[in-house]
Scaffold this motif. Sequence first.
Motif, PDB file in Angstrom:
ATOM      1  N   UNK A   1     -64.606 -46.078 -25.748  1.00  0.00           N
ATOM      2  CA  UNK A   1     -64.905 -46.840 -24.554  1.00  0.00           C
ATOM      3  C   UNK A   1     -63.538 -47.338 -23.993  1.00  0.00           C
ATOM      4  N   UNK A   2     -62.739 -47.855 -24.935  1.00  0.00           N
ATOM      5  CA  UNK A   2     -61.572 -48.622 -24.468  1.00  0.00           C
ATOM      6  C   UNK A   2     -60.305 -47.800 -23.936  1.00  0.00           C
ATOM      7  N   UNK A   3     -60.652 -46.551 -24.289  1.00  0.00           N
ATOM      8  CA  UNK A   3     -59.378 -45.471 -23.615  1.00  0.00           C
ATOM      9  C   UNK A   3     -59.972 -44.693 -22.575  1.00  0.00           C
ATOM     10  N   UNK A   4     -60.917 -45.004 -21.786  1.00  0.00           N
ATOM     11  CA  UNK A   4     -61.370 -44.243 -20.746  1.00  0.00           C
ATOM     12  C   UNK A   4     -60.428 -44.473 -19.226  1.00  0.00           C
ATOM     13  N   UNK A   5     -60.688 -43.871 -18.456  1.00  0.00           N
ATOM     14  CA  UNK A   5     -59.620 -44.049 -17.285  1.00  0.00           C
ATOM     15  C   UNK A   5     -59.821 -45.460 -16.718  1.00  0.00           C
TER      16      UNK A   5
ATOM     17  N   UNK B   1     -71.481 -40.744 -17.656  1.00  0.00           N
ATOM     18  CA  UNK B   1     -71.607 -41.732 -18.725  1.00  0.00           C
ATOM     19  C   UNK B   1     -70.815 -42.786 -18.962  1.00  0.00           C
ATOM     20  N   UNK B   2     -69.378 -42.891 -17.932  1.00  0.00           N
ATOM     21  CA  UNK B   2     -68.926 -43.679 -18.064  1.00  0.00           C
ATOM     22  C   UNK B   2     -68.849 -44.981 -16.960  1.00  0.00           C
ATOM     23  N   UNK B   3     -69.893 -44.617 -16.322  1.00  0.00           N
ATOM     24  CA  UNK B   3     -70.565 -45.522 -15.121  1.00  0.00           C
ATOM     25  C   UNK B   3     -71.197 -46.909 -15.205  1.00  0.00           C
TER      26      UNK B   3
ATOM     27  N   UNK C   1     -75.596 -45.412 -19.790  1.00  0.00           N
ATOM     28  CA  UNK C   1     -76.349 -45.164 -18.554  1.00  0.00           C
ATOM     29  C   UNK C   1     -77.359 -43.930 -19.164  1.00  0.00           C
ATOM     30  N   UNK C   2     -78.284 -43.858 -17.830  1.00  0.00           N
ATOM     31  CA  UNK C   2     -79.255 -42.904 -18.125  1.00  0.00           C
ATOM     32  C   UNK C   2     -79.621 -42.331 -16.669  1.00  0.00           C
TER      33      UNK C   2
ATOM     34  N   UNK D   1     -72.366 -47.429 -25.535  1.00  0.00           N
ATOM     35  CA  UNK D   1     -72.020 -45.970 -25.790  1.00  0.00           C
ATOM     36  C   UNK D   1     -71.917 -45.348 -24.484  1.00  0.00           C
ATOM     37  N   UNK D   2     -71.141 -43.839 -24.632  1.00  0.00           N
ATOM     38  CA  UNK D   2     -71.411 -43.206 -23.540  1.00  0.00           C
ATOM     39  C   UNK D   2     -72.359 -42.164 -24.105  1.00  0.00           C
TER      40      UNK D   2
END
Length: 433
Positions: free
Chosen positions: A195-199, A170-172, A114-115, A39-40
């Motif tokens: 998740x699958x439509x991130x840059x 959150x996307x790293x 991520x956190x 998850x983000x």
Amino acid sequence: MKFPGQRKSKHYFPVNAGNPFVKPATIANVAQPVLCGIDQTLVDIEAHVEDAFLTRFGLRKGESLMISDEIAEQIYTELKQHDLIVSEFAGGTVANTLHNYAILSESQSLLFGTMCDQIKIGSYAYQYLCNTSSKVNLNYLQPVKGPIGRCFTFISADGNRSFGINAGLMNKLTKEHLPVDQLQKSSGLLISAYLLRCADDDPIKEAAMYMVEQAKYLNIPIILTLGTRYIIEGNEKWWQNFINEYVTVIAMNEDEGEALTGFSDPLLAADAALEWCDLVLCTAGAEGLYMAGYTDEKNKRETSGQLLPGAIAEFNRYEYSRPMRLVDTIEPLKMYSHIAPYLGGPVEIKNTNGAGDGALSAILHDMLANSYHRDIVPNSDKHTANCLAYSSLSQLCKYANRVSYEVLAQHSPRLLKGLPEREDSLDEGYWSS
């Protein structure tokens, strides 16, 4: 593992009932199922503000805007200083579902994301941890030097809502940080369409696909929640192919279903989605929710309830059947079920965010309980056919509906407690019979 759903004692999960054919040593040696999810990581922050506040930070009333890390920090600091925050809740559709699953099942789930590596008491990252069940294993979160995601909801004096969204880091999440050995021990992988439509330069996209490929190789059910129709629209063919290639279960609302299939009727949308996956949950607001799945001709069970009209005539005829993967059927038969909102819905709906996640968590609880029961009582009549869930499609609808109601009736998008042992809506005679 706690049994899915609230039922009379004679129907309870036959694991802790002193069954002489189930040896205690066997139970002790069987690991409880684990649900994994990517998850983000984000926090939903709600605050009451004046219009001047929105103007000062370049926000537009009634609209949703992306904001930078710097602006997000300035906003958060000012909201804290002036005590304007109404609530801070851990968010994210996958994390919400994992939390709810842990609450319902009293079993473990595992979150990948991520956190912040530095967490200050009282901060948004701290709130995220505090609002997540201790049964959700957060030990595999990837530490990052910066903020996780924040979604600000600004409520004006006239009740208007404006939104400021900051992705932070959150996307790293990187695939190198993902523990495949933990996935190998799991009974399901949960992902969201977000998740699958991130840059393309966001590593979480590659990380998610890596885990999806691993789950497919290991024959672990993959569950996809669609998130929002705007991700699907214009890309529906890509999503149809992706679902057909990888996904076992999809969860969507009627808008997302229309974007994916072209059908505005949630029943027809669920039916169309069965062409690409094995089990469909479609929430439809005040109309309730629909489910669609497969059973085998020899395992079908007709409903004892009223046959319902709809775009598919008498669609609920076989709703007492248990869902199966299409590949496990010999003579596949489509089946459908519907349920109206529990008790007509809450008297006051305090929050619509997370109701679909609550419904999905109930379905996943039943699916993983089935896997657990198969390990403990492999010779049970429940497992003469390789079913996806412990319960019938009709019972899955009831359970999902009940959990969804609980979320709608509270402010938090996540369950604050498990379901009651006995329902107030059922008279004493039900329990004593």
